[in-house]
Each structure stands twice: as C-alpha cells, then as structure tokens.
Design an enzyme around this catalytic site. Structure first.
Site, PDB file in Angstrom:
ATOM      1  CE  LYS A  84     -19.232 -58.542 -85.860  1.00 54.05           C
ATOM      2  NZ  LYS A  84     -17.983 -58.882 -86.563  1.00 54.05           N
TER       3      LYS A  84
ATOM      4  CG  ASP B 296     -17.500 -59.795 -90.036  1.00 54.26           C
ATOM      5  OD1 ASP B 296     -17.602 -58.712 -90.629  1.00 54.26           O
ATOM      6  OD2 ASP B 296     -17.860 -59.962 -88.853  1.00 54.26           O
TER       7      ASP B 296
ATOM      8  CB  ALA C  57      -9.367 -66.866 -79.434  1.00 49.73           C
TER       9      ALA C  57
ATOM     10  NE  ARG D  88     -12.388 -64.864 -76.030  1.00 48.99           N
ATOM     11  CZ  ARG D  88     -12.676 -63.580 -75.880  1.00 48.99           C
ATOM     12  NH1 ARG D  88     -11.890 -62.817 -75.128  1.00 48.99           N
ATOM     13  NH2 ARG D  88     -13.726 -63.050 -76.466  1.00 48.99           N
TER      14      ARG D  88
END
Length: 275
Positions: free
Chosen positions: A74, A110, A137, A164
């Site tokens: 992605k 999404d 995350a 993160r």
C-alpha cells in the site's frame, strides 16, 4: 447476462502477498457479470517490490485498467503514483491505483468502506464529537484513522508498541491521540480492532452504548465480535467494510457504477458462513 471478453477487455485485480485468500475477485467479477461488462478482475501476487514495480509498468503501458492494493504494497502504491486523491494523501497509503494514458492515480477507499459499514450496521452511531479507540497502528489502521478524524471523531490509538502509535498520530495530525490500554476506553463511542488477532479487552468492561467493530472478516463473526454481542453491544463486521470499499474501487477501475447486486450473500457462501 454475462461479462464479455474481447480485445477491448478492461482488466483489473487485487495485488498483494499473500493474496489467494482475497474475496475482492468474488465481489468485482459478480458485479462485472451482473452488468454484462467486457471486463475481468484477477489476483496478482508479486514476490517483492520489484515485482510490484513491473505490474505498475504494465498499467502504464495500458495493459491494466486499475488494481486494488493490499499488504505489503500500500505505501509503495502511494509512492509510485503521479497524482493522488486527498484521501490517499491524508492517510499516506493507497489501496487503489488507476491507470490512464500512461499515468497512475492513487486513491484510498478503505476509510470510505469503514464509514459505510458503520452507517449500515450501526446507524445510530454519531462520529462527530465522539471518541473512537483504534486498536493497532499498522497499515490497516492508517486509512481508518484518517477517515474517522475527518468525520469529526477524536481517535485514540492503542498499540502494543507505543512508538508506532505516536508515529502514526504525528503523521496524520489533527484529533488523534495515543492512548493507554488501561484508560483509553473511558467514554469511547466506538472501538475498532485493526489487529489481525483478538485484542486483549473484555467487551463486558465497555459502556453498553459502545459500538465494537472488527476489521477482520475471516471469520465474519470473530471471537471479539461474538464476545461483544454476548455483552449486548452493537457490532460491525469487516465484511461490511470490504464491500463498502469495493464500490468506489469498482467505479474507479471500470469507470461505471456497480450494479444493484448485494455481494454479501455470495461472500458468506464462499466463506461457508451464514451471518
């Protein structure tokens, strides 16, 4: 009426690794057949980043109309695009690439899929001014957090690795906080699980008005959602989100609106489930 395949066929697909489990071909090919479109939608599994670059080159050459993108590509999809939607830019990743005249356009559906799922299965939920807890995350959480923030919610990210979570909050900015698992759920109107495993939270401890969502759809009724239902909470499943993001993806890749065919019964049958 069935889809026609000719020399003018529009070819789309889902790109990821692994990708054989994806239900996206079931959705898109059902819509293509219902519409009688000259098109098909497959699954592509490049071995690595170089393989993904080769697939994008095929798109630039006019051999692909567009693709959906899943892990681990992605962020690479976002980076390779010539132009990007506001939504993709906000989330820093893309799940849809459209190829036109040698150019690559990146989008992220999404977040739209998540919001559609919430509106269908938890219609009483109001996000504006509410607090949402995001469990995780990683890449699955990124677009969802951006969409929830843009809908007016304050998002608290809870992640095993706090660094993160803090990095994601810094990247996206706005009404995004990093929460602690011991206190983050106080006052939450919605809890979203973006982890691939069942979170270590007892739904019985949540406020009875809290909505619980699991982005996983294998199985559709995950142990987390089953426990939430047993606690009397409203639940939203990942299959609804998958279908919700597929509509705008289909429109972008094939250039038409999806037909009036609900793919959920087909997907449940494919999964061997009834709810």
């Amino acid at each position: 009426m069935t889809a026609r395949l000719t020399g003018a066929v529009r070819l789309g697909g889902i790109v990821g690794n692994p990708v054989a489990h994806s239900l996206s071909p079931v959705i898109h090919n059902a819509w293509l057949e219902a519409a009688g479109l000259d098109g098909t939608y497959g699954a592509f599994s490049p071995r690595d980043a170089a393989g993904f670059e080769t697939l994008v080159a095929f798109g630039r050459a006019g051999l692909l109309s567009g693709v959906n993108v899943t892990a681990p590509f992605k962020e690479q999809a976002f980076a390779c695009a010539d132009t990007r939607s506001r939504t993709a830019t906000a989330s820093g990743s893309a799940n849809t690439l459209v190829f036109r005249d040698g150019q690559v356009f990146a989008d992220s559906t999404d977040g739209e899929g998540l919001l559609r799922a919430l509106s269908q299965q938890a219609p009483a939920l109001s996000l504006k001014g509410s607090t949402v807890v995001m469990l995780g995350a990683g890449g699955a959480a990124r677009a969802a957090v951006a969409a929830l923030r843009d809908a007016g919610a304050t998002v608290r990210i809870v992640n095993r690795t706090r660094d993160r979570a803090e990095a994601l909050a810094t990247d996206l900015g706005g009404l995004i906080e990093v929460g602690d698992a011991a206190t983050a759920f106080a006052g939450a109107a919605l809890v979203v699980n973006a982890l691939s495993v069942r979170p270590a939270i007892d739904p019985e401890s949540l406020d009875p008005a809290t909505v619980v969502m699991d982005m996983t759809y294998r199985p559709v009724r995950t142990p987390f959602l089953t426990a939430a239902r047993s606690a009397g909470l409203t639940t939203v499943d990942g299959l609804a989100m998958l279908i919700g993001q597929a509509g705008p993806s289909y429109r972008a890749i094939f250039g038409v609106e999806p037909p009036d065919l609900d793919p959920r019964p087909l997907l449940l049958a494919h999964l061997g489930e009834t709810a």
